[in-house]
Design an enzyme around this catalytic site. Structure first.
Site, PDB file in Angstrom:
ATOM      1  N   CYS A 171       0.839  -1.200   0.000  1.00  0.00           N
ATOM      2  CA  CYS A 171       0.000   0.000   0.000  1.00  0.00           C
ATOM      3  C   CYS A 171       0.880   1.259   0.000  1.00  0.00           C
ATOM      4  CB  CYS A 171      -0.970  -0.028   1.174  1.00  0.00           C
ATOM      5  SG  CYS A 171      -2.376   1.096   0.961  1.00  0.00           S
ATOM      6  N   HIS A 222      -3.795  -5.403   0.528  1.00  0.00           N
ATOM      7  CA  HIS A 222      -3.319  -5.894   1.820  1.00  0.00           C
ATOM      8  C   HIS A 222      -3.418  -7.419   1.873  1.00  0.00           C
ATOM      9  CE1 HIS A 222      -2.754  -2.091   4.027  1.00  0.00           C
ATOM     10  NE2 HIS A 222      -3.689  -1.641   3.213  1.00  0.00           N
ATOM     11  N   GLU A 250      -2.317  -9.340   4.164  1.00  0.00           N
ATOM     12  CA  GLU A 250      -2.335  -9.838   5.546  1.00  0.00           C
ATOM     13  C   GLU A 250      -3.743 -10.024   6.102  1.00  0.00           C
ATOM     14  OE1 GLU A 250      -1.978  -5.301   5.808  1.00  0.00           O
ATOM     15  OE2 GLU A 250      -1.273  -6.924   4.513  1.00  0.00           O
TER      16      GLU A 250
END
Length: 509
Positions: A79, A167, A169
Site C-alpha cells: 500500500c 493488503h 495480511e
C-alpha cells in the site's frame, strides 16, 4: 539465530497483522519504526514497507532512503510502501477518483513471477487506499491489475523489489498468505524455523547465560503471560526463581487458592500473599478509574517490595511483557495517548536496584499460548481469559467495598461457569461482569424491588487490539440472567453489552 524479516512501520493499522501472518509461517518477523531500520544483522533476509495513514504527496509524509537496500535484500512495499517506492523512483501517485476500499479481484496476473506463484486469476484482495499509482518508470513491470487499478502489483526489473497496493495480511485477501509465503520462503530464502520448541530452546539457553547464578523474583498474576514467563525461567534456573502471587481481594471467586495450587503443582517456588485488607483500605472512597488504578498499583508495589526484600541477593525482576507492549512503546508516532494506566510493577526495578528480564518480549499473545502448550502448562491457566491487573476494581463502577466485590464475584462466577458448561468459554476472547452504579425498579413475588444492575460483556478477538461483541445464544443469556437474579441477592436486572472495540473498549473503566 533464526532468519528474520523486518517491517518498516509507517503507522498502518495493519502492521502488527503483517508480522503475525509471517510468524504463522514459522518465520520470525520484527516491527521497527521506519526511521530505525538498519541492515546490520546478517539474519535479516527481507524488508517489508508497511502502509500508512499518510499520502506520499504530503509534505510531512514519512520517508526513507531505501536505495542501499534494494540491490542487497528483497523488498516488499504494501500500500503506502508500494506507493513510496514508485513515487521515489519517478512514478506518479495521484488521489484516487473513487476511494478504493474493500474487495477487489486481481486480473492480468503474471503467474510466473515468484511473488505471484500459485495465485489464480480473479483472486480476491482487500484494498484500503485513497491514492493510486497511476504510472511507473520503464524500469518497473506491472505484474497484476484489478478492473479499476492498472498497477495493483509491480516489480523492479532485475531486482527482488516489489510493491502491491492491496493488503495480503487480512483474511479478505483469499490468497494473501500464499503471497507472503512466496515472499519470505522463495524470494527471501527463509527456512521457517521459528517454532515454539526452537524458541524455548534458545530462550532457556539465553536465560542461563544472562542470569547465571543470580536470584530472580517475578510477580505472578494467574494469567498466561506471567505463567509462561515463570516456567521458562524456572526451566532455566530452577529455584533461583521466586514467584510472588498477591491476593488483592479483587480476583475472581476462589481464584487465589485455585491458581496458587496450580502453580505449586507446576513445581514453581511460589509465595502466596493475602493482602486483601491493604487494598480495600487503599481504595476506600475512591471512584475515579485512574485513582483506583494508581492506588492499586502503589499498594501492589508496597506488598511486592516487602515480600521481595525477604529474598536474599535478588538481582533480577522478571516480567511477562509481550510484543504488543514493546511495539506500543516504540511506535512511529511515539507512545500512544494514554487511554488507561497499566497495573504493573512499574518503578520497582529502580527502587530495588533490579535488572529486568523479559523472556516473552518478542511474542504475540497467541505465540505465548503455543509456547505455554509446548511447556505443558495446564489448560486452566493457558487458556484463561485475559483479566485486568486492577481486577474487579475496574468492573465495579464507582467506589469499592467488600460487599460490592463479593456480589460481583458471585455474578462473575455464574457467568464464567455457564460459559464453560455450555462449551462457549474457548470461543470467547474475554468475558466479564460489570456492577453498575445504578439501581432499577423490579418485581419479585408480590414485592416491588429497587436493586442493582449488572452488565455482562463478552467479546471475540485475536489479541485484544480490536474486538467484536460475542453473539452468544439468546437461550444461554436468558439462562444466565435468570440464575444471577435468582441466586445473587441485591441484583434484579441483567443487561448485555453489544458494543465493539472500537469505539468502545473491552473493559468499562
Amino acid at each position: 539465530m533464526t532468519d528474520k524479516i523486518l517491517i518498516a512501520d509507517f503507522g498502518s493499522q495493519y502492521t502488527q497483522l503483517i508480522a503475525r501472518r509471517i510468524r504463522e509461517l514459522n518465520v520470525y518477523c520484527e516491527i521497527l519504526p521506519y526511521n530505525k531500520v538498519q541492515l546490520d544483522d546478517p539474519h535479516v533476509k527481507g524488508i517489508i514497507l508497511s502502509g500508512s495513514p499518510c499520502s506520499v504527496r504530503d509534505s510531512f509524509a514519512p520517508n526513507i532512503n531505501f536505495d542501499s537496500w534494494r540491490k542487497n535484500i528483497p523488498l516488499l512495499g504494501i500500500c503506502y510502501g508500494a506507493q513510496l517506492i514508485a513515487h521515489k523512483s519517478g512514478g506518479e501517485v495521484m488521489p484516487s477518483k473513487i476511494r478504493e476500499y474493500g474487495r477487489a479481484n486481481l486480473i492480468d496476473i503474471v503467474s510466473d513471477d515468484p511473488l505471484l506463484k500459485n495465485i489464480p486469476q480473479n483472486s480476491q484482495v482487500w484494498m484500503s487506499h485513497g491514492d493510486t499509482i497511476t504510472s511507473i518508470p520503464d524500469s518497473f513491470d506491472a505484474i497484476a491489475s484489478t478492473p479499476s487499478v492498472r498497477i495493483a502489483a509491480f516489480r523492479i526489473k532485475g531486482e527482488h523489489t516489489y510493491g502491491i497496493q492491496f493488503h495480503p495480511e487480512v483474511t479478505h485477501s483469499t490468497d494473501g498468505t500464499t503471497l507472503l509465503k512466496n515472499f519470505v520462503y522463495d524470494i527471501c530464502g527463509c527456512k521457517g524455523e521459528w517454532t515454539p520448541d526452537a524458541f524455548i530452546e534458545s530462550t532457556i539457553k539465553q536465560l542461563k547465560q544472562t542470569i547465571g547464578k543470580d536470584r530472580v523474583v517475578l510477580g505472578l498474576s494467574g494469567g498466561v503471560d506471567s505463567s509462561v514467563a515463570a516456567m521458562l525461567i524456572h526451566n532455566a534456573v530452577g529455584d533461583q526463581l521466586t514467584c510472588i502471587f498477591v491476593d488483592n481481594g479483587l480476583l475472581r471467586k476462589n481464584e487465589f487458592h485455585e491458581v496458587l495450587a496450580s502453580y505449586e503443582e507446576m513445581g514453581l517456588n511460589v509465595v502466596g500473599v493475602d493482602a486483601r485488607q491493604k487494598f480495600y483500605n487503599a481504595l476506600k472512597s475512591l471512584s475515579d478509574p485512574e485513582d483506583k488504578r494508581k492506588a492499586i498499583g502503589k499498594t501492589f508495589i508496597e506488598v511486592f517490595e516487602e515480600q521481595a526484600h525477604r529474598i536474599k541477593d535478588v538481582k533480577w525482576l522478571a516480567q511477562g511483557t509481550i510484543y504488543p507492549d514493546v511495539i506500543e512503546s516504540v511506535s512511529v508516532n511515539g507512545p500512544s495517548v494514554t487511554i488507561k494506566s497499566h497495573h504493573n510493577v512499574g518503578g520497582l526495578p529502580e527502587k530495588m536496584k533490579l535488572k529486568i528480564v523479559e523472556p516473552l518480549r518478542n511474542l504475540f499473545k497467541d505465540e505465548v499460548r503455543r509456547v505455554g502448550a509446548a511447556l505443558h502448562i495446564k489448560e486452566n491457566i493457558l487458556h484463561r481469559h485475559p483479566f485486568p491487573g486492577p481486577g474487579l476494581a475496574i468492573r465495579i463502577l464507582g467506589d469499592i467495598t467488600e460487599e460490592k466485590v463479593s456480589l460481583l464475584q458471585e455474578v462473575d462466577h455464574i457467568f464464567i461457569s455457564a460459559l464453560k458448561k455450555h462449551n462457549l468459554y474457548q470461543s470467547v476472547w474475554q468475558a466479564a461482569a460489570i456492577l453498575l452504579p445504578i439501581q432499577s425498579v423490579g418485581v419479585m413475588g408480590d414485592e416491588r424491588t429497587y436493586e442493582r444492575v449488572v452488565a455482562l460483556r463478552a467479546v471475540s478477538s485475536v489479541d485484544g487490539m480490536t474486538a467484536d461483541w460475542a453473539h452468544l445464544p439468546y437461550d444461554f443469556l436468558a439462562e444466565v440472567s435468570n440464575e444471577i437474579i435468582n441466586k445473587v441477592k441485591g441484583v434484579n436486572r441483567v443487561v448485555y453489552d453489544i458494543s465493539s472495540k472500537p469505539p468502545a473498549t473491552i473493559e468499562w473503566e
